[in-house]
Design an enzyme around this catalytic site. Structure first.
Site, PDB file in Angstrom:
ATOM      1  N   GLN A 177       1.632   4.932   6.704  1.00  0.00           N
ATOM      2  CA  GLN A 177       0.670   4.172   6.882  1.00  0.00           C
ATOM      3  C   GLN A 177      -0.592   4.618   5.914  1.00  0.00           C
ATOM      4  O   GLN A 177      -0.751   5.577   5.610  1.00  0.00           O
ATOM      5  CB  GLN A 177      -0.152   4.327   8.419  1.00  0.00           C
ATOM      6  CG  GLN A 177       0.766   3.907   9.494  1.00  0.00           C
ATOM      7  CD  GLN A 177       0.839   2.365   9.920  1.00  0.00           C
ATOM      8  OE1 GLN A 177      -0.074   1.455   9.089  1.00  0.00           O
ATOM      9  NE2 GLN A 177       1.503   2.127  10.744  1.00  0.00           N
TER      10      GLN A 177
ATOM     11  N   TYR B 175      11.492  -0.374  15.290  1.00  0.00           N
ATOM     12  CA  TYR B 175      10.860  -0.368  13.916  1.00  0.00           C
ATOM     13  C   TYR B 175      10.031   0.861  13.556  1.00  0.00           C
ATOM     14  O   TYR B 175       9.004   0.863  13.424  1.00  0.00           O
ATOM     15  CB  TYR B 175      10.084  -1.759  13.841  1.00  0.00           C
ATOM     16  CG  TYR B 175      10.581  -2.931  14.387  1.00  0.00           C
ATOM     17  CD1 TYR B 175      11.183  -3.851  13.618  1.00  0.00           C
ATOM     18  CD2 TYR B 175      10.479  -3.249  15.881  1.00  0.00           C
ATOM     19  CE1 TYR B 175      11.769  -5.026  14.081  1.00  0.00           C
ATOM     20  CE2 TYR B 175      11.131  -4.482  16.170  1.00  0.00           C
ATOM     21  CZ  TYR B 175      11.619  -5.181  15.498  1.00  0.00           C
ATOM     22  OH  TYR B 175      12.268  -6.525  15.873  1.00  0.00           O
TER      23      TYR B 175
ATOM     24  N   CYS C  21     -11.345  -8.987  -8.363  1.00  0.00           N
ATOM     25  CA  CYS C  21     -10.211  -8.429  -7.705  1.00  0.00           C
ATOM     26  C   CYS C  21      -9.562  -9.151  -6.416  1.00  0.00           C
ATOM     27  O   CYS C  21     -10.196  -9.536  -5.689  1.00  0.00           O
ATOM     28  CB  CYS C  21     -10.700  -6.970  -7.635  1.00  0.00           C
ATOM     29  SG  CYS C  21      -9.351  -5.721  -6.962  1.00  0.00           S
TER      30      CYS C  21
ATOM     31  N   ASP D  37       6.809  -1.735  16.656  1.00  0.00           N
ATOM     32  CA  ASP D  37       5.908  -1.975  15.672  1.00  0.00           C
ATOM     33  C   ASP D  37       6.445  -2.792  14.513  1.00  0.00           C
ATOM     34  O   ASP D  37       6.809  -2.169  13.366  1.00  0.00           O
ATOM     35  CB  ASP D  37       5.437  -0.629  15.043  1.00  0.00           C
ATOM     36  CG  ASP D  37       4.477  -0.629  14.122  1.00  0.00           C
ATOM     37  OD1 ASP D  37       3.735  -1.718  13.825  1.00  0.00           O
ATOM     38  OD2 ASP D  37       4.163   0.498  13.591  1.00  0.00           O
TER      39      ASP D  37
ATOM     40  N   CYS E  73       0.941  -6.046  13.211  1.00  0.00           N
ATOM     41  CA  CYS E  73       0.132  -6.240  12.128  1.00  0.00           C
ATOM     42  C   CYS E  73      -0.158  -7.853  11.977  1.00  0.00           C
ATOM     43  O   CYS E  73      -0.949  -8.198  11.174  1.00  0.00           O
ATOM     44  CB  CYS E  73       0.211  -5.720  11.003  1.00  0.00           C
ATOM     45  SG  CYS E  73       2.153  -6.103  10.649  1.00  0.00           S
TER      46      CYS E  73
HETATM   47  N1  SAH Z   1       6.053   2.434  13.189  1.00  0.00           N
HETATM   48  C1  SAH Z   1       5.804   2.817  11.547  1.00  0.00           C
HETATM   49  C2  SAH Z   1       5.616   1.668  10.915  1.00  0.00           C
HETATM   50  C3  SAH Z   1       6.547   0.544  11.067  1.00  0.00           C
HETATM   51  S1  SAH Z   1       6.434  -0.555   9.861  1.00  0.00           S
HETATM   52  C4  SAH Z   1       4.676   3.681  11.264  1.00  0.00           C
HETATM   53  O1  SAH Z   1       3.626   3.793  11.888  1.00  0.00           O
HETATM   54  O2  SAH Z   1       4.694   4.429  10.248  1.00  0.00           O
HETATM   55  C5  SAH Z   1       7.535  -1.947  10.352  1.00  0.00           C
HETATM   56  C6  SAH Z   1       9.030  -1.355  10.130  1.00  0.00           C
HETATM   57  O3  SAH Z   1       9.962  -2.039  10.547  1.00  0.00           O
HETATM   58  C7  SAH Z   1       9.522  -1.062   8.574  1.00  0.00           C
HETATM   59  O4  SAH Z   1       9.606   0.341   8.452  1.00  0.00           O
HETATM   60  C8  SAH Z   1      10.574  -2.029   8.284  1.00  0.00           C
HETATM   61  O5  SAH Z   1      11.567  -1.422   7.380  1.00  0.00           O
HETATM   62  C9  SAH Z   1      10.986  -2.166   9.698  1.00  0.00           C
HETATM   63  N2  SAH Z   1      11.784  -3.413   9.732  1.00  0.00           N
HETATM   64  C10 SAH Z   1      11.540  -4.610   9.406  1.00  0.00           C
HETATM   65  N3  SAH Z   1      12.426  -5.643   9.926  1.00  0.00           N
HETATM   66  C11 SAH Z   1      13.334  -4.924  10.415  1.00  0.00           C
HETATM   67  C12 SAH Z   1      14.746  -5.273  11.289  1.00  0.00           C
HETATM   68  N4  SAH Z   1      14.978  -6.391  11.191  1.00  0.00           N
HETATM   69  N5  SAH Z   1      15.355  -4.334  11.734  1.00  0.00           N
HETATM   70  C13 SAH Z   1      14.863  -2.978  11.927  1.00  0.00           C
HETATM   71  N6  SAH Z   1      13.770  -2.592  11.190  1.00  0.00           N
HETATM   72  C14 SAH Z   1      12.879  -3.643  10.650  1.00  0.00           C
END
Ligand code: SAH
Length: 469
Positions: free
Chosen positions: A300, A329, A82, A399, A426
């Site tokens: 998450q 983000y 897996c 993020d 991440c």
């Molecule tokens: N902080 C959030 C998770 C963020 S994950 C939490 O904890 O739930 C990263 C996010 O960035 C995703 O939702 C993705 O859609 C967004 N993202 C990725 N590239 C982006 C871009 N160029 N402009 C704006 N948002 C973006």
């Protein structure tokens, strides 16, 4: 020292882990990276050195000659085949040590900035059944294990389980998965049995025919359960039959939905879900805050650790009543809503429209009135004009996805110079790159890695940056 030949090394020891699940071997000073998810430092292996680059080589493990004394017995019968929990043979303490080291190495090698002492990595209290979401795939091309092939038994080619890494049409049937708690395994078993008994075809990923395609299961800490079935044809009779039977067996399901997907890929972002039973969403809770999770919403996947992560972010951000906070983000606005109580106002920016809609709903259902959310590509929306319209932030939380931030985003952050930036990442490699850019004006104040995904090589890291005097 560099050797330039492809060669086989009969017996050599795995020295250490490297980033992205790779391992390091050293042969007479030559650094060789190998795909290492099935080995453990201390293992002795037979190695093919396949590529030699300027500063390092790459290789492939041909056989493991001797196991390291650090190894432990994997707990899952699917281990090794897996693609899921590949580090089960590494003691959890060692996994954490390794993840912490990875963050440190990336930040010092790529970032080359002065670092404070790290807060030790925060391990996940649950190292099993920690995920709130799993997706299983139906396939008429079951993966047969070596033992099954050797047995010569007649085995059905249909399977419901996980894709085999790099063999997209092959699916490993899962008997028990340790990633998601009850009733996840029972739900999967129901669909496996039903699909076999109904005679409706498991999807063929090569010729794109069949009925059953995919099932997603989501659970919450509050006991809610969402199930989303993906089928390839719109036969209402067949859909009704399976979903009615499902509800009869799992009456506590709070949200049952389906997609009809006649495309060639499994992605459902461009499809409309149909709510069959219960509500079209489930609700997670955190410190009394409610988060509504729709069929297509991002949340998450390790809820307990997400809460711990957000607490670290809130703690690092040191928000006070008068602060204007940006959450870049923002996804479904979880961090924005989580910190809103402490701030004067929070502005969230996110790429996906539907996520922004969720973020707004999450403010609304929690009676939060000091947030606003905007949808768009960060580099295009987060501009001087945007700052003029929405105000200069005192604190910015970011993020970003694995690729990190676009350069113009870092540059605008430098220009507007919030007093503090909290960077959740991440991928410590891109975080290191971005921190180096930001180090023109910022110093790293605190660092706290967090393990969101036990038994995988993935690591999350939170860094707070403060404006230099
Ligand atoms: N902080 C959030 C998770 C963020 S994950 C939490 O904890 O739930 C990263 C996010 O960035 C995703 O939702 C993705 O859609 C967004 N993202 C990725 N590239 C982006 C871009 N160029 N402009 C704006 N948002 C973006």
């Amino acid at each position: 020292m560099k050797k330039s030949k492809k060669r086989v090394i009969e017996n050599i020891q795995i020295l250490d882990f490297a980033a992205e699940g790779k391992c390091i071997v050293k042969d007479d000073g030559e650094v060789i990276f190998v795909e290492g998810s099935n080995v453990c430092p201390g293992d002795e292996v037979k190695l093919l050195v396949s590529k030699t680059k300027k500063n390092f080589s790459e290789g492939r493990i041909l056989a493991i000659n001797k196991y390291s004394s650090d190894r432990i017995e994997p707990f899952c019968e699917h281990f090794g085949v897996c693609g899921g929990c590949k580090w089960q043979h590494i003691p959890y303490e060692k996994q954490l040590e390794q993840k912490q080291k990875q963050v440190y190495d990336q930040l010092t090698r790529i970032g080359k900035v002065k670092l404070p002492a790290f807060t030790p990595i925060l391990g996940s209290e649950s190292t099993k059944f920690y995920r709130n979401k799993l997706e299983y795939t139906f396939s008429n091309s079951r993966w047969l294990t070596a033992e099954e092939v050797a047995s010569g038994d007649e085995i059905s080619k249909d399977a419901l389980g996980f894709h085999i890494p790099k063999r997209f049409e092959k699916v490993l049937p899962i008997k028990k998965c340790f990633l998601q708690g009850d009733p996840s395994n029972a739900i999967r078993d129901f669909f496996t049995d039903y699909a076999h008994q109904s005679g409706l075809p498991f999807y063929d990923h090569v010729v794109h025919k069949g009925f059953f395609r995919n099932v997603m299961i989501r659970t919450t800490s509050t006991g809610e359960v969402m199930v989303v079935l993906q089928v390839a044809d719109d036969s209402q009779e067949n859909i009704k039959a399976v979903l009615d039977k499902f509800i009869e067996k799992f009456p506590k399901t709070t949200s049952l939905n389906y997609f009809i997907n006649q495309k060639r890929n499994d992605s459902y972002f461009d499809l409309e879900p149909v709510n069959y039973y219960g509500l079209p969403y489930i609700t997670e809770e955190m410190e009394g805050l409610k988060f509504r999770i729709g069929v297509k919403s991002f949340y998450q996947t390790n809820s307990d650790q997400a809460y711990n992560l957000y607490k670290i972010v809130r703690d690092f951000a040191q928000i006070s009543d008068n602060d204007l906070v940006y959450d870049l983000y923002t996804g479904t606005g979880t961090i924005a809503n989580f910190v809103a109580k402490k701030a004067k106002k929070v502005v969230g920016i996110e790429y996906i429209d539907a996520a922004v809609d969720d973020a707004k709903i999450n403010s609304e259902i929690n009676d939060i009135h000091n947030t606003s959310f905007f949808a768009g590509d960060m580099a295009k929306i987060f501009t001087d004009d945007f700052i003029t319209q929405n105000g200069k932030p005192d604190i910015v939380i970011v993020d970003p996805p694995r690729a990190g931030m676009d350069r113009p985003v870092c540059e605008l952050l430098l220009k507007i110079s919030p007093k503090r930036i909290v960077y959740v990442s991440c991928n410590p490699a891109t975080q290191a790159r971005d921190i180096e850019i930001l180090s023109a004006k910022y110093e790293v104040e605190k660092i706290n890695p967090v393990d969101m995904f036990p038994h995988t090589f993935h690591v999350e890291n939170v860094a707070s940056l403060v404006l230099k005097d």
